[in-house]
Design an enzyme around this catalytic site. Structure first.
Site: not given
Ligand code: PGA
Length: 247
Positions: A10-12, A94, A96, A166, A172, A210, A231
């Site tokens: 997941n490159w965000k 997600h 975020e 998650e 992160g 992580s 990530g």
């Protein structure tokens, strides 16, 4: 039906299309053949087109999709558009997006409805926040996220669905959840799914938060973990490749 482990990047909002192209050139020089793991990259929308002629051993995913089905939806990207890029997967819900963009269980259920009847496989993200974990609300939170996400679909036995567990406090932070905690919460998720009529559709569980090259092999061996959503450690070719090789 997916029979392999699944390793999803997941490159965000990292990597413009030049950087994405650079990563792809490097990773496709490596040996991506594997009988045990499917490698999936979810770049930002503007890099989806780069994957058109790529190594067939690399699958493509998107990071989100619109639930609006009217073309009068400025700035949105439809399931049909993702399909035209040969996206095999799409991430929804997600944390975020739940946190910063008002993604709710209701909007996630609308997205699930849009995706479920297409060729695309949803990757539904769920997870509790730190205060919810401390307040012993994890089961309640996960149950609500899962049941609501599936509330508008009629399950089909041939459909694959991925659920990425998650814990929000592990994303992160460099601090993945511990072995026992992952094991226990995966079990809770299985229990929640067993209480829903899923028509025997294929549900796979990923862990995210992580994951890195040092903890991957331990986490993948935990019961019910079918793969990862990654990530930070997916942004650099060598670290991502090292994780893939452990699956
Ligand atoms: P992380 O992110 O691997 O950097 O913790 C995971 C995710 O947000 O999906």
């Amino acid at each position: 039906m997916i029979r392999k482990k699944i390793c999803v990047a997941n490159w965000k909002m990292n990597k413009n299309f030049i950087e994405s192209n650079d990563f792809l050139k490097k990773i496709t020089q490596k040996d991506l053949s594997s009988n045990s793991c499917e490698l999936v990259i979810c770049p930002s929308y503007d890099s989806l087109f780069l994957f058109n002629k790529l190594n067939p051993q690399l699958s493509l995913g998107a990071q989100d999709v619109s639930y609006l089905n009217s073309p009068s939806s400025t700035g949105e990207i439809s399931v049909d558009m993702l399909t035209s890029h040969n996206c095999k997967y799409v991430i929804i819900g997600h944390s975020e997006r739940r946190e910063s963009l008002n993604e709710t269980n209701e909007s996630v259920s609308l997205k699930m409805k849009e995706i479920y009847n297409s060729q695309i496989i949803p990757i539904l993200c769920i997870g509790e926040k730190l205060d919810e974990k401390l307040g012993k609300l994890t089961y309640k939170v996960l149950e609500k996220q899962i049941t609501k996400a599936f509330s508008k679909i009629n399950f089909k036995s041939e459909k694959d669905v991925l659920i990425a567990y998650e814990p929000v406090w592990a994303i992160g932070t460099g601090q993945a959840a511990g072995h026992n905690e992952i094991k226990q919460n995966m079990k809770l998720i299985k229990k929640i799914i067993n209480n829903i009529y899923t028509n025997n559709c294929n549900i796979y569980l990923l862990y995210g938060g992580s994951v890195n090259e040092n903890n991957a092999s331990e986490i993948i061996n935990i019961d019910n973990v079918d793969g990862f959503l990654i990530g930070s450690a997916s942004l650099e070719v060598n670290s991502f490749y090292k994780i893939f090789k452990q699956l």
